[in-house]
Write a protein that holds these residues in place. Structure first.
Motif, PDB file in Angstrom:
ATOM      1  N   GLY A  78      80.449  96.725 -27.924  1.00 36.23           N
ATOM      2  CA  GLY A  78      79.304  96.916 -27.043  1.00 36.23           C
ATOM      3  C   GLY A  78      78.230  95.885 -27.331  1.00 36.23           C
ATOM      4  N   TYR A  79      77.297  95.803 -26.397  1.00 35.41           N
ATOM      5  CA  TYR A  79      76.189  94.871 -26.566  1.00 35.41           C
ATOM      6  C   TYR A  79      75.005  95.344 -25.735  1.00 35.41           C
ATOM      7  CZ  TYR A  79      77.582  92.880 -22.036  1.00 35.41           C
ATOM      8  OH  TYR A  79      77.897  92.704 -20.718  1.00 35.41           O
ATOM      9  N   ALA A  80      73.831  94.915 -26.141  1.00 30.10           N
ATOM     10  CA  ALA A  80      72.602  95.253 -25.419  1.00 30.10           C
ATOM     11  C   ALA A  80      71.594  94.135 -25.637  1.00 30.10           C
ATOM     12  CB  ALA A  80      72.027  96.581 -25.910  1.00 30.10           C
ATOM     13  N   TYR A  81      70.798  93.905 -24.606  1.00 22.63           N
ATOM     14  CA  TYR A  81      69.781  92.855 -24.685  1.00 22.63           C
ATOM     15  C   TYR A  81      68.712  93.120 -23.643  1.00 22.63           C
ATOM     16  CZ  TYR A  81      72.062  90.850 -20.548  1.00 22.63           C
ATOM     17  OH  TYR A  81      72.583  90.665 -19.303  1.00 22.63           O
ATOM     18  N   VAL A  82      67.658  92.338 -23.725  1.00 27.71           N
ATOM     19  CA  VAL A  82      66.636  92.327 -22.678  1.00 27.71           C
ATOM     20  C   VAL A  82      66.443  90.884 -22.230  1.00 27.71           C
ATOM     21  CG1 VAL A  82      65.422  94.419 -23.426  1.00 27.71           C
ATOM     22  CG2 VAL A  82      64.712  92.185 -24.335  1.00 27.71           C
ATOM     23  N   THR A  98      69.595  95.740 -20.643  1.00 31.55           N
ATOM     24  CA  THR A  98      71.005  95.831 -20.273  1.00 31.55           C
ATOM     25  C   THR A  98      71.784  96.346 -21.476  1.00 31.55           C
ATOM     26  OG1 THR A  98      70.839  93.986 -18.723  1.00 31.55           O
ATOM     27  CG2 THR A  98      73.030  94.483 -19.576  1.00 31.55           C
ATOM     28  N   VAL A  99      72.711  97.264 -21.232  1.00 35.06           N
ATOM     29  CA  VAL A  99      73.599  97.748 -22.291  1.00 35.06           C
ATOM     30  C   VAL A  99      74.968  98.016 -21.688  1.00 35.06           C
ATOM     31  CG1 VAL A  99      72.826 100.169 -22.042  1.00 35.06           C
ATOM     32  CG2 VAL A  99      73.900  99.419 -24.180  1.00 35.06           C
ATOM     33  N   TYR A 100      76.002  97.551 -22.372  1.00 34.49           N
ATOM     34  CA  TYR A 100      77.384  97.786 -21.945  1.00 34.49           C
ATOM     35  C   TYR A 100      78.234  98.120 -23.162  1.00 34.49           C
ATOM     36  CZ  TYR A 100      76.602  95.855 -17.283  1.00 34.49           C
ATOM     37  OH  TYR A 100      76.156  95.638 -16.003  1.00 34.49           O
ATOM     38  N   LEU A 110      77.183 105.793 -28.477  1.00 42.57           N
ATOM     39  CA  LEU A 110      76.965 104.516 -29.148  1.00 42.57           C
ATOM     40  C   LEU A 110      75.917 103.668 -28.441  1.00 42.57           C
ATOM     41  CD1 LEU A 110      80.690 103.658 -29.944  1.00 42.57           C
ATOM     42  CD2 LEU A 110      78.963 104.617 -31.498  1.00 42.57           C
ATOM     43  N   ALA A 111      75.802 103.817 -27.135  1.00 41.11           N
ATOM     44  CA  ALA A 111      74.817 103.032 -26.383  1.00 41.11           C
ATOM     45  C   ALA A 111      73.404 103.326 -26.876  1.00 41.11           C
ATOM     46  CB  ALA A 111      74.940 103.302 -24.892  1.00 41.11           C
ATOM     47  N   PHE A 144      71.046 108.709 -19.404  1.00 43.19           N
ATOM     48  CA  PHE A 144      70.965 108.029 -20.690  1.00 43.19           C
ATOM     49  C   PHE A 144      69.577 107.423 -20.902  1.00 43.19           C
ATOM     50  CE2 PHE A 144      71.192 103.743 -22.626  1.00 43.19           C
ATOM     51  CZ  PHE A 144      71.388 104.129 -23.944  1.00 43.19           C
ATOM     52  N   PHE A 145      69.108 106.650 -19.937  1.00 46.99           N
ATOM     53  CA  PHE A 145      67.804 106.007 -20.102  1.00 46.99           C
ATOM     54  C   PHE A 145      66.681 107.044 -20.137  1.00 46.99           C
ATOM     55  CE2 PHE A 145      70.063 102.079 -19.059  1.00 46.99           C
ATOM     56  CZ  PHE A 145      69.511 101.233 -20.012  1.00 46.99           C
TER      57      PHE A 145
END
Length: 176
Positions: A78-82, A98-100, A110-111, A144-145
């Motif tokens: 997984g990954y997440a960024y802005v 963004t998160v995937y 996990l997100a 989730f958010f």
């Protein structure tokens, strides 16, 4: 880096690690992302993203903003960024998140680990507002958010066209 132990589905201990992204992660990240591009309306991109293109995106974004990957036993899952939300100078302290997760690792909470790390990174960078732009049919992402404290602030009913139909988006905001 954040490291932790977790139980996998086979009840064996696995090691989870959240770390800053590297350009070397591009192939794994494009593999995760392209599943969503090809099979869902979660992303409004319509063409798969090559590892090279993803590497260029990583290079640009990670030089200015928090960008993390989640590994399980050494594999990126997984990954997440802005990234900057809009180009005008007055928006300089507002970013879009963004998160995937790899499709086989969804539903394991996990997100949230990734997004909390990104939110902490945003606080350290002086970000004021984080926007999550969610496809309206993606109710799991909306929940989730909201669980992270994001509030729904706008909705656009038909702004993305993919798979022969129109999709709406919902914008949620977190002030930090």
């Amino acid at each position: 880096m954040l490291s932790m132990r977790a139980l996998s589905e086979e009840d064996t201990e696995s090691v989870l690690l959240i770390r800053p992204v590297s350009e070397k992660d591009a192939a794994a990240i494009s593999g995760i992302y392209n599943h969503y591009v090809e099979n869902t309306a979660v992303s409004f991109e319509t063409e798969m993203v090559s590892a090279y293109e993803m590497q260029q995106r990583i290079k640009e974004l990670s030089s200015a903003y928090p960008y993390y990957v989640l590994e399980e036993d050494g594999e990126v899952i997984g990954y997440a960024y802005v990234h900057q939300w809009k180009e005008r100078a007055a928006y300089s302290r507002t970013v879009e998140a963004t998160v995937y997760l790899h499709k086989d690792h969804c539903g394991r909470k996990l997100a949230g680990l990734l997004m909390r790390k990104v939110i902490d990174g945003c606080r350290e960078c002086g970000v004021h507002a984080i926007i999550a732009c969610i496809t309206s049919v993606n109710t799991a992402s909306l929940r989730f958010f909201e669980s992270l404290g994001f509030k729904k602030v706008s909705q656009f009913p038909e702004v993305g066209y993919k798979f022969g139909r129109w999709y709406g988006v919902i914008d949620c905001e977190l002030l930090i």
